[in-house]
Every structure is written in C-alpha cells, then in structure tokens.
Design a protein around this motif. Structure first.
Motif, PDB file in Angstrom:
ATOM      1  N   LEU A  18      62.633  98.959  32.707  1.00 25.78           N
ATOM      2  CA  LEU A  18      61.852  98.852  33.945  1.00 25.78           C
ATOM      3  C   LEU A  18      60.443  98.412  33.575  1.00 25.78           C
ATOM      4  CD1 LEU A  18      61.256  99.191  36.930  1.00 25.78           C
ATOM      5  CD2 LEU A  18      60.957 101.644  36.568  1.00 25.78           C
ATOM      6  N   ASP A  19      60.029  97.277  34.123  1.00 25.48           N
ATOM      7  CA  ASP A  19      58.693  96.742  33.877  1.00 25.48           C
ATOM      8  C   ASP A  19      57.853  96.989  35.129  1.00 25.48           C
ATOM      9  OD1 ASP A  19      56.406  95.342  33.345  1.00 25.48           O
ATOM     10  OD2 ASP A  19      57.415  93.529  32.662  1.00 25.48           O
ATOM     11  N   ILE A  33      68.593 111.249  33.746  1.00 25.31           N
ATOM     12  CA  ILE A  33      67.533 110.236  33.858  1.00 25.31           C
ATOM     13  C   ILE A  33      67.156 110.123  35.333  1.00 25.31           C
ATOM     14  CG2 ILE A  33      66.826 107.893  33.270  1.00 25.31           C
ATOM     15  CD1 ILE A  33      67.536 109.665  30.905  1.00 25.31           C
ATOM     16  N   THR A  34      66.354 111.061  35.768  1.00 27.68           N
ATOM     17  CA  THR A  34      65.934 111.126  37.174  1.00 27.68           C
ATOM     18  C   THR A  34      64.718 110.228  37.408  1.00 27.68           C
ATOM     19  OG1 THR A  34      64.453 112.982  36.723  1.00 27.68           O
ATOM     20  CG2 THR A  34      66.740 113.514  37.295  1.00 27.68           C
ATOM     21  N   ALA A  35      64.373 110.078  38.669  1.00 24.44           N
ATOM     22  CA  ALA A  35      63.186 109.291  39.004  1.00 24.44           C
ATOM     23  C   ALA A  35      61.945 109.899  38.353  1.00 24.44           C
ATOM     24  CB  ALA A  35      63.021 109.224  40.523  1.00 24.44           C
ATOM     25  N   LYS A  36      61.888 111.223  38.300  1.00 19.93           N
ATOM     26  CA  LYS A  36      60.749 111.898  37.668  1.00 19.93           C
ATOM     27  C   LYS A  36      60.670 111.571  36.186  1.00 19.93           C
ATOM     28  CE  LYS A  36      58.635 116.472  37.109  1.00 19.93           C
ATOM     29  NZ  LYS A  36      58.784 117.932  37.392  1.00 19.93           N
ATOM     30  N   PRO A  80      56.504  97.803  29.777  1.00 19.33           N
ATOM     31  CA  PRO A  80      57.912  98.035  30.131  1.00 19.33           C
ATOM     32  C   PRO A  80      58.440  99.259  29.375  1.00 19.33           C
ATOM     33  CG  PRO A  80      57.532  95.737  29.534  1.00 19.33           C
ATOM     34  CD  PRO A  80      56.307  96.490  29.142  1.00 19.33           C
ATOM     35  N   ILE A  81      59.306 100.015  30.011  1.00 19.07           N
ATOM     36  CA  ILE A  81      59.890 101.201  29.363  1.00 19.07           C
ATOM     37  C   ILE A  81      61.418 101.085  29.394  1.00 19.07           C
ATOM     38  CG2 ILE A  81      57.941 102.677  29.892  1.00 19.07           C
ATOM     39  CD1 ILE A  81      61.090 103.269  31.852  1.00 19.07           C
ATOM     40  N   VAL A  82      62.054 101.702  28.427  1.00 18.18           N
ATOM     41  CA  VAL A  82      63.511 101.772  28.404  1.00 18.18           C
ATOM     42  C   VAL A  82      63.911 103.081  29.076  1.00 18.18           C
ATOM     43  CG1 VAL A  82      65.578 101.866  26.975  1.00 18.18           C
ATOM     44  CG2 VAL A  82      63.656 100.395  26.297  1.00 18.18           C
ATOM     45  N   ALA A  83      64.479 102.970  30.250  1.00 15.89           N
ATOM     46  CA  ALA A  83      64.876 104.169  30.984  1.00 15.89           C
ATOM     47  C   ALA A  83      66.009 104.892  30.265  1.00 15.89           C
ATOM     48  CB  ALA A  83      65.299 103.801  32.403  1.00 15.89           C
ATOM     49  N   VAL A  84      66.975 104.127  29.748  1.00 13.71           N
ATOM     50  CA  VAL A  84      68.119 104.697  29.060  1.00 13.71           C
ATOM     51  C   VAL A  84      68.850 103.562  28.339  1.00 13.71           C
ATOM     52  CG1 VAL A  84      69.739 104.416  30.982  1.00 13.71           C
ATOM     53  CG2 VAL A  84      70.089 106.283  29.338  1.00 13.71           C
ATOM     54  N   THR A  85      69.580 103.914  27.320  1.00 13.93           N
ATOM     55  CA  THR A  85      70.434 102.948  26.622  1.00 13.93           C
ATOM     56  C   THR A  85      71.883 103.333  26.864  1.00 13.93           C
ATOM     57  OG1 THR A  85      68.766 102.557  24.912  1.00 13.93           O
ATOM     58  CG2 THR A  85      71.026 101.928  24.397  1.00 13.93           C
ATOM     59  N   LEU A  86      72.674 102.406  27.386  1.00 12.36           N
ATOM     60  CA  LEU A  86      74.060 102.689  27.767  1.00 12.36           C
ATOM     61  C   LEU A  86      75.021 101.806  26.983  1.00 12.36           C
ATOM     62  CD1 LEU A  86      73.656 102.824  31.653  1.00 12.36           C
ATOM     63  CD2 LEU A  86      73.633 104.750  30.048  1.00 12.36           C
ATOM     64  N   ARG A  87      76.168 102.354  26.655  1.00 13.23           N
ATOM     65  CA  ARG A  87      77.216 101.552  26.032  1.00 13.23           C
ATOM     66  C   ARG A  87      77.822 100.616  27.079  1.00 13.23           C
ATOM     67  NH1 ARG A  87      80.279 105.595  21.714  1.00 13.23           N
ATOM     68  NH2 ARG A  87      78.468 106.929  21.284  1.00 13.23           N
ATOM     69  N   ASP A  88      78.483  99.575  26.589  1.00 14.15           N
ATOM     70  CA  ASP A  88      79.104  98.616  27.512  1.00 14.15           C
ATOM     71  C   ASP A  88      80.054  99.313  28.476  1.00 14.15           C
ATOM     72  OD1 ASP A  88      77.723  96.539  26.404  1.00 14.15           O
ATOM     73  OD2 ASP A  88      79.399  95.741  25.244  1.00 14.15           O
ATOM     74  N   ASP A 102      74.372  97.533  40.367  1.00 11.91           N
ATOM     75  CA  ASP A 102      73.854  96.659  39.316  1.00 11.91           C
ATOM     76  C   ASP A 102      72.376  96.964  39.100  1.00 11.91           C
ATOM     77  OD1 ASP A 102      73.049  94.690  37.612  1.00 11.91           O
ATOM     78  OD2 ASP A 102      73.713  93.008  38.867  1.00 11.91           O
ATOM     79  N   PRO A 103      72.000  97.496  37.921  1.00 12.54           N
ATOM     80  CA  PRO A 103      70.585  97.826  37.707  1.00 12.54           C
ATOM     81  C   PRO A 103      69.673  96.611  37.787  1.00 12.54           C
ATOM     82  CG  PRO A 103      71.837  97.965  35.652  1.00 12.54           C
ATOM     83  CD  PRO A 103      72.821  97.820  36.748  1.00 12.54           C
ATOM     84  N   ASN A 104      70.201  95.408  37.509  1.00 11.12           N
ATOM     85  CA  ASN A 104      69.380  94.202  37.545  1.00 11.12           C
ATOM     86  C   ASN A 104      68.924  93.847  38.964  1.00 11.12           C
ATOM     87  OD1 ASN A 104      69.499  93.200  34.650  1.00 11.12           O
ATOM     88  ND2 ASN A 104      71.671  93.439  35.101  1.00 11.12           N
ATOM     89  N   LYS A 105      69.544  94.457  39.955  1.00 11.20           N
ATOM     90  CA  LYS A 105      69.151  94.185  41.342  1.00 11.20           C
ATOM     91  C   LYS A 105      68.007  95.075  41.804  1.00 11.20           C
ATOM     92  CE  LYS A 105      73.611  92.319  42.813  1.00 11.20           C
ATOM     93  NZ  LYS A 105      74.747  92.433  43.761  1.00 11.20           N
ATOM     94  N   VAL A 106      67.613  96.035  40.955  1.00  9.68           N
ATOM     95  CA  VAL A 106      66.463  96.881  41.282  1.00  9.68           C
ATOM     96  C   VAL A 106      65.191  96.137  40.879  1.00  9.68           C
ATOM     97  CG1 VAL A 106      65.298  99.073  40.826  1.00  9.68           C
ATOM     98  CG2 VAL A 106      67.804  98.987  40.945  1.00  9.68           C
ATOM     99  N   ALA A 107      64.220  96.097  41.743  1.00  7.84           N
ATOM    100  CA  ALA A 107      62.981  95.363  41.470  1.00  7.84           C
ATOM    101  C   ALA A 107      62.333  95.837  40.176  1.00  7.84           C
ATOM    102  CB  ALA A 107      62.005  95.543  42.628  1.00  7.84           C
ATOM    103  N   GLY A 108      62.054  94.895  39.278  1.00 14.52           N
ATOM    104  CA  GLY A 108      61.388  95.214  38.022  1.00 14.52           C
ATOM    105  C   GLY A 108      62.310  95.646  36.908  1.00 14.52           C
ATOM    106  N   VAL A 109      63.623  95.685  37.164  1.00 13.12           N
ATOM    107  CA  VAL A 109      64.577  96.168  36.168  1.00 13.12           C
ATOM    108  C   VAL A 109      65.353  95.004  35.553  1.00 13.12           C
ATOM    109  CG1 VAL A 109      66.629  97.600  35.765  1.00 13.12           C
ATOM    110  CG2 VAL A 109      64.789  98.423  37.265  1.00 13.12           C
ATOM    111  N   SER A 110      65.549  95.060  34.251  1.00 12.64           N
ATOM    112  CA  SER A 110      66.370  94.082  33.548  1.00 12.64           C
ATOM    113  C   SER A 110      67.227  94.799  32.518  1.00 12.64           C
ATOM    114  CB  SER A 110      65.495  93.017  32.857  1.00 12.64           C
ATOM    115  OG  SER A 110      64.639  93.617  31.906  1.00 12.64           O
ATOM    116  N   THR A 111      68.278  94.125  32.081  1.00 13.53           N
ATOM    117  CA  THR A 111      69.200  94.699  31.096  1.00 13.53           C
ATOM    118  C   THR A 111      69.127  93.893  29.814  1.00 13.53           C
ATOM    119  OG1 THR A 111      70.690  95.392  32.868  1.00 13.53           O
ATOM    120  CG2 THR A 111      71.593  95.341  30.651  1.00 13.53           C
ATOM    121  N   ARG A 112      68.965  94.603  28.701  1.00 10.04           N
ATOM    122  CA  ARG A 112      68.835  93.940  27.402  1.00 10.04           C
ATOM    123  C   ARG A 112      70.006  94.354  26.510  1.00 10.04           C
ATOM    124  NH1 ARG A 112      63.254  95.129  25.552  1.00 10.04           N
ATOM    125  NH2 ARG A 112      64.098  97.151  24.891  1.00 10.04           N
TER     126      ARG A 112
END
Length: 544
Positions: free
Chosen positions: A177-178, A203-206, A219-227, A236-246
């Motif tokens: 999330l950037d 991994i709550t909003a808080k 930018p922060i890494v909210a969480v790292t998830l396996r495939d 889809d997390p990529n549809k949240v404003a400011g969020v991308s998947t790496r």
C-alpha cells in the motif's frame, strides 16, 4: 579501437539545422571531423557508458538518448568494448561503418554484437545517422537489450534430518500500500483489510495504518501471501486505491504450522547456493512482444540442503514458547551428535531481536559449573580458561544455517565470575550441554551444527575433554536441582538433569536440561524470568 578512414577536412558551420526530428547545434572542434571520427566519438561514449554523450553525436539526440539509456541501464555491464571497422566516406556526404560491441561482466561473461551504421555530413558537421539497428541488428523501435539472471531448476530444497522437505521455494506476493497513491489512506486500509480477512484476519485496518505511521510517506508491505493464499481473498487487492501486488519467489516452510529463527540462516545458505548456480541471459525486449533470448549460460541445479532439524521437535518448541507472555526462546540439540533439532521463539522474543549468537547474562545459572572448574583448575588461571574453552562456554561459534550474526566472545573467561559480567550465547549453553551429554558416552565435546557436512567454525579457543572432575560435580548439582531444587515440580521428564537460574527478578532466566538424549536450552526475559523458563520447559515435556 581501430579507425581506418582517411581524414577529410570539413568546414565549420554556425547555423542550426533540423535533422531526424531533433535540432543539431553549431559545430564544435570536437565534431569538426571526419565520418570515421564521429563514429569513434560515438563508440568512445558508449564505452564510457555515457548514453547522453553518445546521443549528442547522432542525428536524433533525443531518440538516441532514450534508446541507449534503456539498453546501457538494462545491460549493467562491468565493461563495454566498441570497435569501429570498415569506415567508408562517400562523395555525396554520407558514410558507412560497422560496430563490434562487446558487453562484459564478471566471471568471463561476454556478449558481442556486430552492427552496421551510417553517417551524414550536415552543415554542423558529421553525425551518426540514428537507428535502433546501431545497438542490435533488427531491433524494433522502443526495443532494448537487457541482462537477466537465470535460475537453475528445480531450486534446492531444505530437508530435515529424516529427509522430509522442511523448506522449499514457492511463489509469494507482497501486498503493498503506497499512501502517496491514494487520496484516502484510512479508507484504503479498511478496504484492503476486508480483502485480506479470509486469509490474514490479523492484518486489520489498524495494523495497516500503524505500519504507514511507522514509515511516513513510504509504501508499506501489509502482508506477504503465498500464491495459494491469493485464491481465497475476498477480492482483488490491486483494485484498492494505492495497492499493488509484487510477486516473487521465496524460501518458505513446507509445513505452515512451523516457524523458526533458523529460517534466516538457512535462507542465507540456500541463497548462496542459488547465487553460485545462477546463470545469465541477454534478451531483446520490444513493446508488445515476448523477450527473445540472444545469449547466455545456465548450469545444473544446486544440491538440496540437508539439516539436523527434527520437524516434530520444532513443532513442539513452537507450541511451548507461546505459553508465556514474555520473551522466550528455546533451543534443542541432539546430545550425541550436537545437531540442532529445533529452535523457536515467541513474538515477544522476536521483537527483542533475541538470537542464538547474542550474549546474555547467566546470573547464578552456572554457579555450579564455575565452582567445578575453579576446583579442577586450582589457582591456575590458564587451566581455568582452557576448561572453559573445552566445555564450549568460552569459545565463539559461527554455525552455518543458524548464525545470522558474528557473535562476540563470551565473557566467562574472566577470572572472577561475577553474576553481573558473566554472559554466554544460547549456542554456548547448548554446546556445554552437548559436552556433558557426550561425557557420559566417554566422547569428547563437539560443536553444534545445523547443516549436515558443513562444519561449525570455532574461534577463540578449542573444544576438548573437560574430565570427570568438572562433569561429576555438575551432574550432582543438576540432579539436586531436579530432585529438591527449582526444577523439582517438573513432570513427564524421566531422567531429567537441569540447571535453572536468573540474575534477579527482572533479569534473564535460563534453563539447561539433559533429557531423553537431548539438550534443552531455554532463555527468557522479563519479570520472574526463571519461572517463565520453567513454565516453557514444562509445556515442552508435556507435549513432546
């Protein structure tokens, strides 16, 4: 660099002309040269990895600068050698030449291209006619060369002592999330938490907003998830404003229930194998097309990493350390071989950065050991020091697969064993336990280790026999601790021998135990740490 053209004087011009979509400035002494000369200047700039300067010598500086920058940046060469061959200057103000460009990297890696180029005589002087073919024959507009690292397949696995897979490489995804890319950070945090809830409810909003607060504007890494985790998200997390998947590959535990500080050291060793077996490839990239391999090498895959870890023990340790609400770390070794069977810590210990290499005060835990060594050494300080080293308490260990840092030398080599100065690492304590266990078998001490076939480095002294004059009194003290002392309430641990101690109510607590052929080391911090160490030990003996 060889230039074979005869120099032809060219008159200087002081007007600007448009050529190839770019404005070319007045002639300078540097450019007041032949066609072969300008080709040489272009080649020299490429050798210096200066794309802007090379572009200056072309008919289209803007286009050339962009293309050359893309390739030079992506090729990451240690050295570039460019030769200009067969320059021919014609009477109509044009010229031709060929370029032989060799890109070089460490390890004798090299890639060579042979291209042809042209030059034009303008009122401002000779210029290299810009075309992507100067970089690589057939390169399309917008294309570039790039060097990539290739990995041998399959990737090595980390195996436990029975050969089962302990760790393996899997695809993972950083959910980033950037805050600079969303107008409403709190709303983005809420939306992202909802998407993550099915797989990562903690991994709550808080929590997300807390990470953002800790790294203002970054930018922060909210969480790292396996495939596989990505398949069960609530959107889809990529549809949240400011969020991308790496996405990338990572060494992870085969059994999700397991976690261990050993992951750091084992990953470092595994990565060293990956680096040693990595290959390389030069690719041609172009917009809308798949990269095309042009050259490269790839060797065979590296060996699996065979460890001494017992997955059953590791699971028990993980369950035991979470039983207390203060920092707790637990190390278990095979008493016969010195192999590390498991290492675990709770979140409090992880937050404190506790590891097996750091030195921690031992308090009164080893008082019986100091007394036995003093008695065996008499008034000979050198003999005392040798006994400390031989026992594993006075030396420094670097254990491949376990040691993340180079630890300091233990302070137990001082003549006066004051409780506020004596300090050892968990690995020192474990090595001493192994020395005691092996003395029962009439065998000399050995260094703890994790990776089979990879020896531990022992510095600042040597391991060796410590003798019954030391082990006898220590075993007596350990028996007393279990029968009538601090460890007398422990159950489900037949044959246990142990030492327990602290350095005061708020000081570190230690437990060193021998039971069922294993050496058990527990280190705790905080209030009543000695009691906490016993609580962890009891949980372990109950569930192992």
């Amino acid at each position: 660099m060889r230039i074979w053209a005869k120099r032809v004087p060219v008159a200087a011009a002081c007007i600007a002309v448009a050529c190839g979509g770019a404005v070319v400035g007045c002639s300078t002494p540097e450019l007041d040269t032949t066609a072969a000369g300008v080709a040489k200047l272009y080649a020299s700039a490429i050798e210096r990895q200066d794309p802007a300067r090379a572009a200056k010598y072309t008919t289209a500086p803007a286009q050339a600068g962009e293309a050359l920058t893309a390739t030079i940046t992506s090729m990451k060469a240690d050295d570039i050698d460019v030769k200009v061959d067969r320059p021919v200057q014609f009477s109509d103000g044009t010229a031709s030449f060929s370029l032989k460009t060799t890109w070089k990297w460490q390890g004798k890696r090299a890639f060579t291209t042979e291209t042809t180029g042209a030059a034009r005589h303008l009122s401002s002087g000779w210029r290299v006619t810009w075309a992507p073919d100067l970089i690589y024959t057939g390169m399309p507009r917008g294309g570039a060369l790039r060097l990539i690292r290739t990995e041998a397949t399959p990737s090595p696995k980390v195996r436990s002592r029975d050969g089962k897979v302990f760790m393996l490489e899997q695809g993972v995804n950083d959910i980033v999330l950037d805050p600079a890319k969303t107008a409403d950070v709190p709303a983005a945090a809420v939306s992202l938490a909802r998407v993550l809830e099915p797989i990562a409810p903690l991994i709550t909003a808080k929590v997300i907003e807390g990470k953002i607060a800790d790294a203002p504007g970054k930018p922060i890494v909210a969480v790292t998830l396996r495939d596989s985790d990505m398949l069960v998200l609530a959107g889809d997390p990529n549809k949240v404003a400011g969020v991308s998947t790496r996405p990338y590959g990572k060494l992870v535990m085969a059994d999700r229930r397991l976690s261990s500080p050993l992951e750091v050291g084992l990953t470092n060793y595994w990565q060293a194998i990956r680096d040693a077996t990595a290959g390389w490839q030069v690719q041609l990239t172009a917009p809308g097309a798949r990269p095309r391999a042009l050259s490269g090498e790839q060797g065979p895959p590296g060996p699996d990493v065979n460890t001494t870890v017992d997955q059953g023990v590791q699971l028990s340790l993980g369950d035991a350390v979470v039983d207390v609400g203060q920092p707790a770390t637990m190390l278990v070794l095979d008493g016969s071989t010195g192999g590390v069977l498991g290492l675990a810590q709770n979140s409090y210990a992880a937050a404190r950065g506790i590891n097996v290499d750091n030195l921690y005060p031992v308090g009164k835990t080893l008082d019986p050991v100091w007394e036995a060594i003093d008695a065996a050494a008499g008034s000979d300080g050198q003999s005392r020091g040798r006994l400390l080293d031989r026992s594993g308490l006075g030396v420094r260990f670097t254990v491949p697969g376990a040691s993340a840092l180079v630890g300091a030398r233990p302070t137990v080599t001082t003549i006066d064993y004051k409780t506020d100065t004596a300090a050892v690492s968990m690995m020192n304590m474990g090595a001493f336990g192994v020395a005691l266990a092996r003395s029962r078998e009439g065998a000399p001490p050995v260094a703890p280790y994790v990776i089979k076939g990879i020896p531990t480095k022992v510095a600042d002294g040597e391991l060796g026999e410590i003798g019954s004059a030391v082990t006898g009194p220590v075993f007596d003290a350990m028996t007393k601790t279990v029968v009538t002392g601090d460890a007398s309430d422990l159950t489900n641990a037949p044959g246990l021998k142990a030492l327990v101690g602290t350095n005061g109510p708020q000081a570190p607590g230690w437990f060193l135990g021998l039971q069922d052929g294993k050496v058990v080391v527990i280190y705790t911090e905080g209030e009543k740490s000695g009691t906490a160490a016993l609580q962890v030990a009891q949980k372990y003996f109950r569930i192992k």
